[in-house]
Design a protein around this motif. Structure first.
Motif, short mmCIF file in Angstrom:
data_model
loop_
_atom_site.label_atom_id
_atom_site.label_comp_id
_atom_site.label_asym_id
_atom_site.label_seq_id
_atom_site.Cartn_x
_atom_site.Cartn_y
_atom_site.Cartn_z
N GLU A 79 0.86 -1.18 0.00
CA GLU A 79 0.00 0.00 0.00
C GLU A 79 0.90 1.23 0.00
N HIS A 80 0.44 2.28 -0.66
CA HIS A 80 1.20 3.53 -0.63
C HIS A 80 1.24 4.04 0.81
N HIS A 81 2.39 4.54 1.19
CA HIS A 81 2.63 5.07 2.53
C HIS A 81 3.51 6.30 2.37
N PRO A 82 3.40 7.29 3.26
CA PRO A 82 4.27 8.48 3.16
C PRO A 82 5.77 8.14 3.07
N LYS A 83 6.18 7.00 3.63
CA LYS A 83 7.59 6.60 3.51
C LYS A 83 7.99 6.40 2.05
N CYS A 84 7.04 6.02 1.20
CA CYS A 84 7.35 5.84 -0.22
C CYS A 84 7.84 7.16 -0.81
N ASN A 85 7.22 8.26 -0.42
CA ASN A 85 7.64 9.58 -0.91
C ASN A 85 9.05 9.90 -0.45
N LYS A 86 9.38 9.51 0.78
CA LYS A 86 10.73 9.73 1.30
C LYS A 86 11.75 8.91 0.51
N TYR A 87 11.39 7.69 0.12
CA TYR A 87 12.29 6.86 -0.70
C TYR A 87 12.52 7.52 -2.06
N ILE A 88 11.45 8.08 -2.64
CA ILE A 88 11.58 8.79 -3.93
C ILE A 88 12.52 9.99 -3.77
N ASP A 89 12.27 10.82 -2.74
CA ASP A 89 13.08 12.02 -2.51
C ASP A 89 14.55 11.68 -2.27
N ALA A 90 14.81 10.54 -1.63
CA ALA A 90 16.20 10.14 -1.32
C ALA A 90 16.87 9.42 -2.49
N GLY A 91 16.12 9.21 -3.58
CA GLY A 91 16.69 8.50 -4.73
C GLY A 91 16.76 6.99 -4.54
N GLN A 92 16.07 6.47 -3.52
CA GLN A 92 16.07 5.04 -3.25
C GLN A 92 14.94 4.32 -3.99
N ALA A 93 14.04 5.08 -4.58
CA ALA A 93 12.92 4.54 -5.34
C ALA A 93 12.67 5.46 -6.53
N THR A 94 11.91 4.96 -7.48
CA THR A 94 11.61 5.75 -8.68
C THR A 94 10.19 5.47 -9.15
N TYR A 95 9.61 6.44 -9.84
CA TYR A 95 8.33 6.19 -10.51
C TYR A 95 8.63 5.59 -11.87
N TYR A 96 7.91 4.56 -12.23
CA TYR A 96 8.17 3.89 -13.49
C TYR A 96 7.00 3.92 -14.46
N ARG A 97 5.83 4.37 -14.00
CA ARG A 97 4.68 4.41 -14.91
C ARG A 97 3.63 5.38 -14.39
#
Length: 90
Positions: free
Chosen positions: A44-62
């Protein structure tokens, strides 16, 4: 490597990843795997996901409609989530 061993290794990787995600208070809603790709775990989406994106640990792919999909790797597994992209509502 025999397919049974590959599947067994993948199940172990998923189990470890789910435990890590649980410790991070992220909710797993499903997983799937075939013998050609990494196991994929959906959360499930969680605010931590946004932190991973901001830190470059995750990316949007679609992007699809008003949703965007993010991903990161954990313990040899692909972790994905879907979120509403409110910037596309305007």
């Amino acid at each position: 490597m025999k397919k049974n061993q590959l599947i067994s290794n993948s199940i172990n990787a998923v189990n470890k990843a789910v435990n890590i995600l649980s410790n991070e208070e992220l909710t797993v809603i499903g997983f799937y795997h075939d013998s050609l790709s990494k196991p994929t775990i959906e959360i499930e989406h969680h605010p931590k996901c946004n932190k991973y994106i901001d830190a470059g640990q995750a990316t949007y792919y679609r992007h699809e409609g008003y949703h965007r999909f993010g991903q990161f790797e954990l313990n040899g597994c692909r972790i994905i989530w879907r979120e509403c992209d409110i910037s596309r509502l305007h």
